[in-house]
Design an enzyme around this catalytic site. Structure first.
Site, mmCIF file in Angstrom:
data_model
loop_
_atom_site.group_PDB
_atom_site.id
_atom_site.type_symbol
_atom_site.label_atom_id
_atom_site.label_comp_id
_atom_site.label_asym_id
_atom_site.label_seq_id
_atom_site.Cartn_x
_atom_site.Cartn_y
_atom_site.Cartn_z
ATOM 1 N N ASN A 6 28.888 12.509 59.236
ATOM 2 C CA ASN A 6 29.662 12.769 58.273
ATOM 3 C C ASN A 6 30.029 14.303 57.802
ATOM 4 O OD1 ASN A 6 30.678 10.323 57.688
ATOM 5 N ND2 ASN A 6 28.871 9.886 56.245
ATOM 6 N N HIS A 46 21.327 4.570 59.335
ATOM 7 C CA HIS A 46 22.664 4.628 59.010
ATOM 8 C C HIS A 46 23.622 4.237 59.894
ATOM 9 C CE1 HIS A 46 26.151 7.402 57.621
ATOM 10 N NE2 HIS A 46 26.269 6.577 56.898
ATOM 11 N N GLU A 91 22.790 6.374 63.018
ATOM 12 C CA GLU A 91 21.947 7.397 62.913
ATOM 13 C C GLU A 91 20.569 7.146 62.444
ATOM 14 O OE1 GLU A 91 25.196 10.881 61.812
ATOM 15 O OE2 GLU A 91 24.354 9.829 60.117
ATOM 16 N N SER A 123 24.663 6.762 52.805
ATOM 17 C CA SER A 123 25.371 7.720 53.637
ATOM 18 C C SER A 123 25.253 9.139 53.179
ATOM 19 C CB SER A 123 26.927 7.157 53.544
ATOM 20 O OG SER A 123 27.287 6.790 52.453
HETATM 21 P P1 NAI Z 1 28.831 -2.867 48.264
HETATM 22 O O1 NAI Z 1 29.325 -2.199 46.902
HETATM 23 O O2 NAI Z 1 30.073 -3.357 49.260
HETATM 24 O O3 NAI Z 1 27.775 -3.568 48.128
HETATM 25 C C1 NAI Z 1 26.275 -3.290 47.254
HETATM 26 C C2 NAI Z 1 25.636 -4.603 47.341
HETATM 27 O O4 NAI Z 1 24.468 -4.243 46.546
HETATM 28 C C3 NAI Z 1 26.409 -5.425 46.059
HETATM 29 O O5 NAI Z 1 26.744 -6.743 46.595
HETATM 30 C C4 NAI Z 1 25.504 -5.456 44.827
HETATM 31 O O6 NAI Z 1 25.637 -6.525 44.301
HETATM 32 C C5 NAI Z 1 24.240 -5.109 45.613
HETATM 33 N N1 NAI Z 1 22.977 -4.585 44.775
HETATM 34 C C6 NAI Z 1 23.135 -3.521 43.793
HETATM 35 N N2 NAI Z 1 22.021 -3.383 43.397
HETATM 36 C C7 NAI Z 1 21.249 -3.980 43.890
HETATM 37 C C8 NAI Z 1 19.797 -4.122 43.756
HETATM 38 N N3 NAI Z 1 19.161 -3.758 43.004
HETATM 39 N N4 NAI Z 1 19.169 -5.176 44.661
HETATM 40 C C9 NAI Z 1 20.013 -5.907 45.503
HETATM 41 N N5 NAI Z 1 21.323 -5.672 45.470
HETATM 42 C C10 NAI Z 1 21.955 -5.091 44.752
HETATM 43 O O7 NAI Z 1 28.651 -1.396 48.863
HETATM 44 P P2 NAI Z 1 28.365 -0.862 50.709
HETATM 45 O O8 NAI Z 1 29.687 -0.331 50.754
HETATM 46 O O9 NAI Z 1 28.023 -1.970 51.338
HETATM 47 O O10 NAI Z 1 27.564 0.310 50.597
HETATM 48 C C11 NAI Z 1 25.981 0.246 50.493
HETATM 49 C C12 NAI Z 1 25.113 1.147 50.987
HETATM 50 O O11 NAI Z 1 25.667 1.408 52.302
HETATM 51 C C13 NAI Z 1 25.529 2.451 50.111
HETATM 52 O O12 NAI Z 1 24.163 3.175 49.985
HETATM 53 C C14 NAI Z 1 26.405 3.237 51.025
HETATM 54 O O13 NAI Z 1 26.564 4.369 50.925
HETATM 55 C C15 NAI Z 1 26.233 2.889 52.349
HETATM 56 N N6 NAI Z 1 27.118 2.995 53.610
HETATM 57 C C16 NAI Z 1 28.274 2.386 53.280
HETATM 58 C C17 NAI Z 1 29.455 2.927 54.137
HETATM 59 C C18 NAI Z 1 30.734 2.250 53.787
HETATM 60 O O14 NAI Z 1 31.548 2.664 54.501
HETATM 61 N N7 NAI Z 1 30.946 1.322 52.722
HETATM 62 C C19 NAI Z 1 29.207 3.157 55.417
HETATM 63 C C20 NAI Z 1 27.601 3.599 55.700
HETATM 64 C C21 NAI Z 1 26.992 3.525 54.623
#
Ligand code: NAI
Length: 541
Positions: free
Chosen positions: A329, A279, A291, A258
């Protein structure tokens, strides 16, 4: 409503299994023809409705109350429809139809009608938009998708694929994180609204489409790989460096980041042309907007394929060029930032929230901070104040809240208090004391001025986005904000709203605010529209 409920209400005459519906329909028509029931029904339906005045009065009042609670007075059509229905119960069909035509024509051409027609055209345009101007580009067929990261976003994205019968592999580093992600996917795809729980039959139907794994070798065969792991550029780049050499020549690699620029993530890739941002918004289940972010070296082929894929899973893609905050954003932050400026000047939270909601936003900016999470908002904010220091400052209020452990809804308190789950969250009365040094003493500001303070920074940022070519058309901004932020559809979109009220009025609203600094400075594009007596929609027609 379910078929059974429709039958019970008298809306359906019969309920059949899907495979026998054609036979049932033919048989029903034959019976109707023989017995002439349809003629009697027709006569009955075209006559006055038998209902006592008391019953009618009660029905009208409850329905009207319900409609007003849903529309907040912003959409006149449902109330007008109710009025026509209630008033014409005693009429014959001719009189009732005349009343309906009059009710309808009174609505036609109103500002809300014009705005909603615009939303219809925006959606229609989006359905036809292939994302690239070159007609010769044929999007890749995406038959299998891998999602890396089984957190909030990863599991939401996987579920969106499975619901559309796309084979999806979901990967996480630990078996525990994977198990919880797969459970979330299955819970979501099998959710039954009526029982408010998982439907076992749907689990059986969908489970074979979900492949949970901890092995990167299993994801490399997919047509599309979407990365949704931690928001850290180095960790993401390392992952891409490991995966890329194992991919087929036509596999598309995408990131759900994001905040991190797509061009930066692609810097060390051998094939940056096959890399883009896809995104999604949180919660993926509810948010229609996606996006598609084009990095400097992303190819048309990749963009067109990503756009076609996003449509295939029932979402609305807009193509956005790379830049801080991408589109949504980037426009959201100036608005949220302004709410903190207002707060620190002493404007009460309740007044800020009320003004935003009266404008038509689904929730106020302060409550939105709590929903996004104060820590996450600080992180996303950093991208913006680093990129645009002339207009976005880091506010001391957010770090102060984080220090107090008030991270928003997820921690039970942020700006609001969420301890009492039965009551709607209210601004926390203790907040003033907690943040005394950051919040000024209450000041008086009128509704008009407050509206200008909240929404003009967003609008001016949108004009800069157009100047920089982040999107191809002001209509993308409008669709993006309606589907991505809940910008009020009855205003037709941000740029449509500006066109409707007129740039001269906006210039007048801006004049007294220019002393507040860069975020209220007029832009070249706005000046050009004023000088040329144009509109935003007009210049890009
Ligand atoms: P989260 O922390 O809930 O999930 C991330 C997951 O990735 C965890 O389960 C972790 O164990 C896993 N992980 C970490 N390193 C890894 C690797 N090398 N290989 C495989 N798995 C791995 O995070 P979330 O909120 O789902 O965010 C994920 C992405 O999405 C980020 O880039 C964030 O910026 C983006 N994003 C998040 C939004 C939100 O509102 N939470 C909205 C839009 C985008």
């Amino acid at each position: 409503i379910s078929p059974e409920a429709a039958y019970a209400m008298g809306l359906a005459s019969q309920v059949t299994a899907p495979e026998s519906s054609l036979d049932a329909a033919i048989q029903m028509i034959r019976i109707e023809q023989e017995q002439g029931d349809y003629l009697r029904d027709r006569q009955k339906w075209s006559g006055p409705v038998e209902i006592s005045p008391v019953e009618l009065g009660f029905l009208g009042a409850t329905a009207s109350g319900y409609i007003q609670s849903q529309t907040k007075g912003n959409y006149p059509a449902p109330l007008a429809a109710l009025e026509v229905m209630v008033e014409s119960t005693g009429d014959d069909i001719e009189t009732a139809c005349k009343r309906e035509a009059e009710g309808m024509s009174a609505l036609f051409g109103s500002p809300v009608n014009t705005a909603l027609l615009n939303v219809f055209f925006l959606t229609d345009r989006n359905k036809k938009d292939r994302g690239v101007s070159d007609d010769k580009v044929k999007p890749n067929e995406i038959g299998s998708v891998s999602v890396i990261g089984a957190g909030i976003m990863g599991s939401g994205i996987t579920a969106a694929n499975v619901k559309r019968d796309i084979l999806a592999t979901i990967l996480d580093v630990t078996p525990e994180a994977l198990a919880s992600g797969v459970r979330n996917v299955l819970e979501e795809v099998s959710y039954n609204k009526q029982t408010r729980g998982a439907d076992p039959e749907r689990i059986v139907q969908y489970a074979p489409l979900v492949n949970g794994t901890t092995s990167e070798d299993e994801v490399v065969k997919s047509d599309l790989i979407i990365e949704a792991i931690v928001e850290n550029a180095d960790v993401k780049k390392n992952l891409f460096a490991r995966l890329e050499p194992k991919l087929r020549e036509d596999t598309i690699l995408a990131s759900n980041t994001s905040t991190i620029p797509i061009t930066q993530l692609a810097a060390e890739l051998a094939h940056p042309e096959r890399f883009c941002g896809i995104h999604f918004f949180n919660p993926v289940r509810r948010m229609k907007l996606v996006e598609v972010i084009r990095g400097e070296r992303t190819s048309d082929q990749t963009v067109a394929s990503a756009v076609a894929y996003v449509k295939r899973i029932g979402k609305a893609p807009i193509v956005v060029n790379d830049g801080p905050g991408f589109l949504v954003n980037r426009l959201l932050l100036p608005y949220m930032h302004e709410s903190l400026e207002l707060l620190s000047e002493g404007v009460p939270i309740a007044q800020i929230e009320r003004t935003a909601k009266r404008f038509g936003m689904p929730m106020g900016p302060i409550e939105l901070y709590d929903m996004v999470g104060i820590d996450t908002a600080t992180f996303a904010g950093r991208t913006m104040w680093e990129a645009f220091p002339d207009r976005i400052k880091s506010s001391p209020i957010l770090p102060a809240l984080v220090k107090l452990g008030r991270l928003g809804r997820k921690s039970g308190a942020g700006f609001f208090n969420y301890q009492n789950r039965k009551k709607r969250a209210q601004p926390d009365p203790q907040l003033g004391a907690l943040l005394r040094e950051h919040i000024g003493s209450p000041i008086d500001i009128d509704h008009e001025q407050l509206t200008a303070r909240l929404f003009l920074p967003m609008f001016l940022e949108a004009t800069r986005v157009l100047e920089e070519g982040i999107v191809r058309d002001p209509r993308d901004i409008d669709l993006g904000l309606i589907f991505g932020l809940g910008f009020p559809p009855f205003k037709g979109g941000l740029m449509f709203w500006a066109d409707q009220i007129g740039v001269n009025k906006i210039q007048k609203m801006l004049a007294p605010l220019e002393d507040l600094g860069g975020r209220f400075q007029t832009t070249e594009l706005l000046n050009r529209i004023i000088v040329e007596k144009e509109t935003f929609y007009g210049i890009s027609r």
